[in-house]
Scaffold this active site. Structure first.
Site, PDB file in Angstrom:
ATOM      1  N   ASP A  12       1.061  -1.584  -0.137  1.00  0.00           N
ATOM      2  CA  ASP A  12      -0.199  -0.100  -0.092  1.00  0.00           C
ATOM      3  C   ASP A  12       0.610   0.879  -0.271  1.00  0.00           C
ATOM      4  O   ASP A  12       1.808   1.571   0.491  1.00  0.00           O
ATOM      5  CB  ASP A  12      -1.412  -0.127   0.618  1.00  0.00           C
ATOM      6  CG  ASP A  12      -1.698   0.995   0.765  1.00  0.00           C
ATOM      7  OD1 ASP A  12      -2.702   1.548   0.046  1.00  0.00           O
ATOM      8  OD2 ASP A  12      -2.719   1.205   2.204  1.00  0.00           O
ATOM      9  N   TRP A  17       2.140   8.113  -2.529  1.00  0.00           N
ATOM     10  CA  TRP A  17       4.393   8.959  -2.667  1.00  0.00           C
ATOM     11  C   TRP A  17       4.274   8.844  -3.512  1.00  0.00           C
ATOM     12  O   TRP A  17       4.854   9.978  -3.909  1.00  0.00           O
ATOM     13  CB  TRP A  17       4.467   7.129  -3.216  1.00  0.00           C
ATOM     14  CG  TRP A  17       6.264   7.190  -3.065  1.00  0.00           C
ATOM     15  CD1 TRP A  17       7.407   6.791  -2.014  1.00  0.00           C
ATOM     16  CD2 TRP A  17       6.729   6.607  -4.528  1.00  0.00           C
ATOM     17  NE1 TRP A  17       8.701   6.967  -2.609  1.00  0.00           N
ATOM     18  CE2 TRP A  17       7.684   7.786  -3.696  1.00  0.00           C
ATOM     19  CE3 TRP A  17       6.187   7.122  -6.015  1.00  0.00           C
ATOM     20  CZ2 TRP A  17       9.041   6.902  -4.752  1.00  0.00           C
ATOM     21  CZ3 TRP A  17       7.486   7.525  -7.140  1.00  0.00           C
ATOM     22  CH2 TRP A  17       8.882   7.418  -6.223  1.00  0.00           C
ATOM     23  N   HIS A  29       2.807   2.859  -8.956  1.00  0.00           N
ATOM     24  CA  HIS A  29       2.493   2.069  -8.760  1.00  0.00           C
ATOM     25  C   HIS A  29       3.444   1.575  -9.588  1.00  0.00           C
ATOM     26  O   HIS A  29       4.075  -0.080  -9.530  1.00  0.00           O
ATOM     27  CB  HIS A  29       1.830   1.602  -9.590  1.00  0.00           C
ATOM     28  CG  HIS A  29       0.695   1.983  -8.984  1.00  0.00           C
ATOM     29  ND1 HIS A  29      -0.006   0.749  -8.253  1.00  0.00           N
ATOM     30  CD2 HIS A  29      -0.621   2.352  -9.451  1.00  0.00           C
ATOM     31  CE1 HIS A  29      -1.476   1.262  -7.679  1.00  0.00           C
ATOM     32  NE2 HIS A  29      -1.909   2.692  -8.222  1.00  0.00           N
ATOM     33  N   LEU A 123      10.190 -21.532  -2.701  1.00  0.00           N
ATOM     34  CA  LEU A 123       9.647 -20.663  -2.056  1.00  0.00           C
ATOM     35  C   LEU A 123       8.077 -20.940  -2.650  1.00  0.00           C
ATOM     36  O   LEU A 123       8.425 -20.684  -4.493  1.00  0.00           O
ATOM     37  CB  LEU A 123      10.082 -18.793  -2.197  1.00  0.00           C
ATOM     38  CG  LEU A 123       8.929 -17.927  -1.820  1.00  0.00           C
ATOM     39  CD1 LEU A 123       8.934 -17.413  -0.767  1.00  0.00           C
ATOM     40  CD2 LEU A 123       9.793 -16.488  -2.564  1.00  0.00           C
TER      41      LEU A 123
END
Length: 253
Positions: A12, A17, A29, A123
């Protein structure tokens, strides 16, 4: 050994920003997409078992069309750019959510990546895209009753019908940007998750802060409803005996 195996992140603060820098929200983004690669790499380096990242919620469709389109393009760009590294590092990739509304080419890239990494043992990297936690639970419940009419559902049944049951419960949820809510994210999986809310906006989030948060939360006492070390009754009885001893000694003075 850290007790944190599965980390979920709400990325978020991209728009705010950008606005602080007098730039359009989509600029945030774009900058934030570079951070995704850094955090995935850090998660893999420290040996996390699973990393789930909230990229696009079902509520995000209300955002301006240009912003939504940018998010789609960034997902496509990530899949193309990171394909070789994901394969080289034995990462098992999956997108959860209702992806049928994504561009056809992006869906094809997602399916290809999932197929190529299906047997990977490293992962477990998950992107939640067009995802909602309530919708996931409803989907699982409806699927169960369709397949097993009249049967009582158990927790294991519901868990097995989640989008990605093999990732297990979330140990730690991190939200950047300063907001302190979970925003319909992994509601079932976060039943016992530790929460960490950082004011750092996503484009400024670094692998160093990511690792420090995990180290910090690893030191928390996670009791899962129990009392650490001894039961509450044992603690109460021990305290009563101590007080009794002190009283008797005082009476003999």
């Amino acid at each position: 050994m850290s007790s944190i195996k599965h980390v979920a992140i709400i990325m978020d603060g991209n728009g705010r920003w950008a606005n602080r820098r007098l730039r359009p929200r989509i600029w945030g983004h774009v900058r934030g997409s570079a951070v995704v690669s850094d955090i995935v790499r850090a998660a893999d380096d420290i040996g996390l078992k699973a990393l789930t990242m909230y990229a696009f919620s079902t509520e995000n469709w209300s955002r301006p069309l240009e912003e939504v389109s940018t998010l789609f393009r960034l997902l496509k760009k990530f899949l193309i750019k990171e394909k070789a590294r994901i394969l080289a590092n034995n990462i098992k990739f999956k997108v959860i959510g209702e992806i049928q509304n994504l561009p056809h080419e992006t869906i094809s890239l997602i399916k290809e990546m999932e197929a190529l990494t299906a047997e990977a043992t490293g992962l477990k990297l998950t992107f939640a895209f067009n995802y909602g936690g309530r919708a996931e639970i409803l989907r699982a419940v409806n699927a169960f009753h369709l397949n097993y009419p009249g049967r009582t559902m158990t927790e294991n049944d519901l868990n097995d019908l989640m989008y990605r049951p093999e990732t297990g419960d979330v140990d730690l949820m991190i939200r950047t940007g300063g907001e302190q809510r979970i925003s319909n994210f992994l509601l079932w999986q976060m039943a016992y998750a530790e929460m960490y809310f950082t004011p750092t906006r996503w484009p400024d989030f670094t692998p160093s802060e990511f690792k420090k948060i995990i180290e910090h939360v690893s030191c928390r006492e996670r009791r899962f409803g129990n009392v650490c070390g001894q039961t509450a009754l044992e603690h109460s009885m021990e305290k009563a005996e101590t007080n009794k001893s002190v009283f008797i000694k005082g009476a003999n003075l």
